[in-house]
Motif scaffolding. Structure first.
Motif, mmCIF file in Angstrom:
data_model
loop_
_atom_site.group_PDB
_atom_site.id
_atom_site.type_symbol
_atom_site.label_atom_id
_atom_site.label_comp_id
_atom_site.label_asym_id
_atom_site.label_seq_id
_atom_site.Cartn_x
_atom_site.Cartn_y
_atom_site.Cartn_z
ATOM 1 N N HIS A 165 0.825 -1.219 0.000
ATOM 2 C CA HIS A 165 0.000 0.000 0.000
ATOM 3 C C HIS A 165 0.853 1.260 0.000
ATOM 4 C CE1 HIS A 165 -3.691 -2.362 0.737
ATOM 5 N NE2 HIS A 165 -2.769 -3.204 1.165
ATOM 6 N N GLU A 171 -5.920 4.216 -4.150
ATOM 7 C CA GLU A 171 -5.734 5.224 -3.095
ATOM 8 C C GLU A 171 -4.488 6.072 -3.365
ATOM 9 O OE1 GLU A 171 -5.594 2.174 -0.139
ATOM 10 O OE2 GLU A 171 -7.656 2.497 0.480
ATOM 11 N N HIS A 231 -7.349 -8.081 -0.076
ATOM 12 C CA HIS A 231 -6.953 -7.186 1.030
ATOM 13 C C HIS A 231 -7.884 -7.379 2.242
ATOM 14 C CE1 HIS A 231 -5.376 -3.777 3.127
ATOM 15 N NE2 HIS A 231 -6.278 -2.897 2.752
ATOM 16 N N ASP A 276 -5.893 -1.611 -4.120
ATOM 17 C CA ASP A 276 -6.263 -2.687 -3.195
ATOM 18 C C ASP A 276 -7.040 -3.743 -3.980
ATOM 19 O OD1 ASP A 276 -5.366 -0.909 -1.273
ATOM 20 O OD2 ASP A 276 -7.299 -0.683 -0.258
ATOM 21 N N HIS A 322 -1.500 3.429 -5.113
ATOM 22 C CA HIS A 322 -1.547 1.956 -5.181
ATOM 23 C C HIS A 322 -2.985 1.491 -5.323
ATOM 24 C CE1 HIS A 322 -2.608 2.632 -0.969
ATOM 25 N NE2 HIS A 322 -3.231 1.466 -1.041
#
Ligand SMILES: [Zn+2]
Length: 229
Positions: A53, A187, A63, A59, A57
Motif C-alpha cells: 500500500h 488510493e 486485502h 487494493d 496503489h
C-alpha cells in the motif's frame, strides 16, 4: 493506447525515500543504493523497502477477503486502458462524508459512457506528506454500493483511504463493500484536480499493478489521457 504526442497527466505521487505517508504499522518506503558507480561499483542499483500500500496503489479484493482475487489475478483489461469519470467533490472538507448527492452528475456520466472507473477528486492530495493527510473526507458506504450498482468496478481517490481514518480507528466499510463485490480501490492518487480542470471530455486511465504473486495490493503508476482509448 495513447498517441505519443498526447498530453499525459501523471496521477501518481513520487516515491521519495523516507517521505511517503503510510498507515500505522505499514512499512515505510526506503530506497537506497546497494551498488553505486560513485563508489566504484559496476552500476547503480537500488534496494527498496516497500509495502503493498505504498504511495499511489490499488487494493485487490484479497486485502479484506481471504477468498478474494489477489493482485496478480486482476482483470488487466479493466486497468490497462479504461474510460474513467472524475467526480469533483472538492467542496467536502476534513472528515466530511461524500454522499450520493455529491456524485449525482458523475453518476449520470458513468451511466452515459458505461464507465467502469470512477475517480473522486477531493483535492486532498495537496496535503500529501503533511500531518493532516489522514484527515481527508471519506465516501459514504451506501453511496459506494450505489456506484457499484452503476457497473463501476474501480473507485479511485486522492486520499489515504475511501473510509474515514481517525487516530482511534481506521474505518473499513467502503473497503468491505467494494472489495467484497470484487471491485478494486485506488488510493493516494495525485493531480485529480488537474484532471478535473483539464476540461477533457473523455478521460482514459491506466492503473496497472505489479504482478505480485498472492499479494493484496500493489503500487501503481496511474496516468490519464484524453480520448476514448
Ligand atoms: Zn490500500
Amino acid at each position: 493506447m495513447p498517441d505519443p504526442s498526447r498530453t499525459i497527466i501523471d496521477l501518481s505521487h513520487p516515491l521519495v525515500s523516507g517521505q511517503v505517508p503510510a498507515c500505522a504499522g505499514h512499512p515505510s518506503f526506503r530506497a537506497s543504493h546497494c551498488f553505486r558507480l560513485a563508489r566504484g561499483d559496476f552500476a547503480n542499483v537500488h534496494s527498496l523497502a516497500i509495502g503493498t500500500h505504498t504511495g499511489t496503489h490499488l487494493d485487490a479484493p484479497y486485502h479484506f477477503f481471504d477468498d478474494g482475487a489477489t493482485v496478480d489475478r486482476l482483470d488487466l483489461s479493466l486497468l490497462a486502458s479504461a474510460p474513467a469519470v472524475v467526480a469533483d467533490v472538492r467542496h467536502r472538507g476534513a472528515h466530511e462524508r461524500i454522499a450520493w448527492e455529491d456524485l449525482a452528475l458523475a453518476a449520470e456520466e458513468v451511466a452515459r459512457r458505461g464507465a467502469r472507473v470512477l475517480l473522486l477528486c477531493t483535492g486532498w492530495a495537496r496535503n500529501w506528506a503533511r500531518d493532516n493527510y489522514s484527515d481527508h473526507p471519506y465516501l459514504d458506504a451506501d453511496a459506494a454500493k450505489r456506484i457499484l450498482g452503476l457497473g463501476v468496478r474501480v473507485i479511485g481517490l486522492d486520499t489515504l483511504s475511501p473510509d474515514e481514518v481517525t487516530p482511534e480507528r481506521e474505518g473499513a466499510d467502503v473497503h468491505r463493500v467494494v472489495l467484497g463485490n470484487g471491485g478494486i480501490i485506488v488510493e493516494n492518487m495525485a493531480r485529480l484536480d488537474a484532471l478535473v480542470d483539464s476540461g477533457w471530455k473523455h478521460v482514459t486511465v491506466s492503473l496497472l499493478p505489479l504482478s505480485l504473486d498472492g499479494c493484496d495490493g500493489s503500487p501503481i503508476r496511474a496516468v490519464a489521457w484524453e480520448g476514448t482509448e
